[in-house]
Motif scaffolding. Structure first.
Motif, PDB file in Angstrom:
ATOM      1  N   ARG A   1      36.764  14.887  24.559  1.00 56.70           N
ATOM      2  CA  ARG A   1      35.615  15.070  23.657  1.00 56.70           C
ATOM      3  C   ARG A   1      35.106  16.506  23.693  1.00 56.70           C
ATOM      4  NH1 ARG A   1      32.796  11.507  25.712  1.00 56.70           N
ATOM      5  NH2 ARG A   1      33.496   9.769  24.417  1.00 56.70           N
TER       6      ARG A   1
ATOM      7  N   ARG B   1      37.725   7.287  31.575  1.00 59.60           N
ATOM      8  CA  ARG B   1      36.467   7.830  31.060  1.00 59.60           C
ATOM      9  C   ARG B   1      36.373   9.344  31.257  1.00 59.60           C
ATOM     10  NH1 ARG B   1      31.772   3.341  32.633  1.00 59.60           N
ATOM     11  NH2 ARG B   1      32.606   1.685  31.241  1.00 59.60           N
TER      12      ARG B   1
ATOM     13  N   ASP C   1      39.695   2.095  28.380  1.00 64.20           N
ATOM     14  CA  ASP C   1      38.366   1.859  28.958  1.00 64.20           C
ATOM     15  C   ASP C   1      37.819   0.519  28.495  1.00 64.20           C
ATOM     16  OD1 ASP C   1      35.871   2.064  30.064  1.00 64.20           O
ATOM     17  OD2 ASP C   1      35.118   3.558  28.644  1.00 64.20           O
TER      18      ASP C   1
ATOM     19  N   ALA D   1      38.496  10.842  28.610  1.00 68.72           N
ATOM     20  CA  ALA D   1      37.827  10.792  27.308  1.00 68.72           C
ATOM     21  C   ALA D   1      36.752  11.854  27.217  1.00 68.72           C
ATOM     22  CB  ALA D   1      37.223   9.402  27.087  1.00 68.72           C
TER      23      ALA D   1
ATOM     24  N   THR E   1      39.934   5.623  25.205  1.00 69.13           N
ATOM     25  CA  THR E   1      38.859   4.687  24.814  1.00 69.13           C
ATOM     26  C   THR E   1      39.376   3.261  24.810  1.00 69.13           C
ATOM     27  OG1 THR E   1      37.875   6.424  23.415  1.00 69.13           O
ATOM     28  CG2 THR E   1      37.180   4.160  23.009  1.00 69.13           C
TER      29      THR E   1
END
Length: 425
Positions: free
Chosen positions: A406, A399, A360, A402, A357
């Motif tokens: 997640r 991304r 990004d 991530a 994050t």
């Protein structure tokens, strides 16, 4: 019927006044079914009116009696019964009357009746007394509470009856078998409507009588027959002069009474207009009082709300101050640490998520800076495109990383919840 004890001769005036005061206090203080139907807030004023009436006109005595209304209702009321003085032709006569204090007295006028005896008849027509004896006087019609009272009422009635007597004696039929008497008999002392005289009852000097309309000159309209007037033996010139003076005096009194009545009527109208203005002002003041009361209640509600908010702020301030006191050492220690070391991930997935994050968002800031630079012409356009292509590829990988992290975190959380649920089952 209840009445005070009778008055005896001698120095009984003070004793009579004391009896009347005690009588009125007793009847007006009664409670329950036997109580008189007067409002409690005016009973003291009624007592004062009757005491003043008896003091000024001793011929009237207060008592209680049953009054029957026109619709048949009966009620126990106070009354003042007796005689009131009247001056007619220079002679004082007593007119029998009864004054009823109605239920709404003194806010409304009393009811006055002329009560002729068997030897009397009511004058017909009379401008202020009807055939039943009911008196209709302007003072009663213009009654104003609380200034009007019984003393002024009786005083006006005395003046009115002196100008226009309400009673006459009944004509007596002559007895043909008896010889005419040169001197008519004197009036009986027990007669209710009698002439007042300062002389003793045995005195042979008689006061002049007033002949009734259509009757003989020896017949008096009040209290039977009276001896003929000594003025009849005076010379005609002197009698005519005195009659003219009497007529002039009566006309003057009538004019003065009319003027007094007009002035009183004008004063009453002025006071009524003034009272109407005061009532209107009172209504406006009441409206303003209601508005101010509403605003005051509104301000009180706002004050209470602000006080509650102040209490909440003070409580939050205390919490913050306590938290600062507890963490004061930690703040001094945190000044020597790096910003990156302040937050520590709890596991490897959280560390990967934090790094992806952060990368990004950092690339996002670089792309924004490159856009500003190419707009300002700080870098060539082809170099801008190459940098954007390289940064976009790198941002895509961050991304994607991530997103996978997640998903792994969600899977781990679901597995953890399933495990806890299986423990409780």
């Amino acid at each position: 019927m209840a009445s005070p004890p009778p008055v005896h001769a001698g120095g009984a005036a003070a004793q009579n006044a004391q009896y009347i005061q005690q009588f009125l206090s007793n009847v007006l203080s009664q409670r329950g079914p036997s109580a008189l139907p007067y409002a409690e807030d005016v009973k003291w004023l009624i007592r004062q009116h009757l005491l003043a009436l008896v003091e000024n006109y001793p011929g009237l005595q207060p008592k209680t009696a049953t009054f029957t209304h026109n619709d048949g209702r009966t009620v126990n009321l106070l009354q003042a019964e007796g005689t009131i003085p009247m001056v007619y032709g220079g002679v004082v006569y007593n007119i029998p009357v009864v004054i009823w204090l109605m239920e709404s007295y003194p806010r409304h006028p009393s009811c006055v009746y002329v009560t002729p005896t068997r030897d009397m008849i009511i004058k017909r027509p009379h401008s202020h007394v009807n055939p039943s004896g009911l008196v209709a006087h302007p003072y009663l019609q213009n009654w104003i509470y609380p200034s009007s009272n019984l003393v002024d009422l009786v005083r006006n009635l005395c003046h009115l009856f002196g100008r226009d007597p309400p009673l006459y004696s009944r004509p007596q039929r002559p007895n043909p078998n008896s010889s005419p008497s040169p001197t008519p008999p004197s009036p009986s002392p027990s007669h209710s409507l009698s002439e007042n005289s300062n002389s003793s009852s045995s005195s042979s000097i008689s006061r002049p009588g007033i002949p009734p309309r259509g009757y003989s000159s020896s017949s008096s309209p009040y209290g039977g027959r009276f001896p003929p007037s000594p003025q009849q033996h005076r010379p005609p010139t002197q009698t005519t002069t005195e009659d003219a003076a009497e007529v002039y005096r009566r006309n003057s009194i009538n004019k003065l009474m009319e003027k007094l009545h007009d002035d009183a009527e004008a004063l009453r109208k002025g006071r009524e207009a003034e009272m109407e203005g005061l009532f209107n002002l009172q209504a406006v003041l009441r409206q303003r009082d209601d508005h101010l009361s509403k605003e005051l209640r509104k301000f009180q509600g706002e004050t209470e709300g602000l006080e509650q908010q102040l209490q909440m702020i003070l409580m939050d301030t205390d919490l913050l101050e306590s938290w600062l006191r507890e963490n004061e050492g930690r703040v001094s220690k945190a000044k020597s640490l790096e910003v990156e070391e302040i937050l520590e991930p709890c596991d490897a997935l959280s560390k990967q998520m934090l790094e992806s994050t952060a990368s990004d968002l950092a690339i996002e800031d670089v792309v924004y800076s490159l856009d500003k630079a190419v707009q300002e012409g700080s870098i060539p356009f082809d170099q801008y495109l190459r940098s954007i292509r390289s940064l976009s590829r790198e941002q895509f990988f961050h991304r994607a990383m991530a997103s996978k992290v997640r998903s792994a975190q969600m899977q781990a959380q679901v597995s953890s919840m399933a495990a806890r649920a299986s423990q409780y089952m």
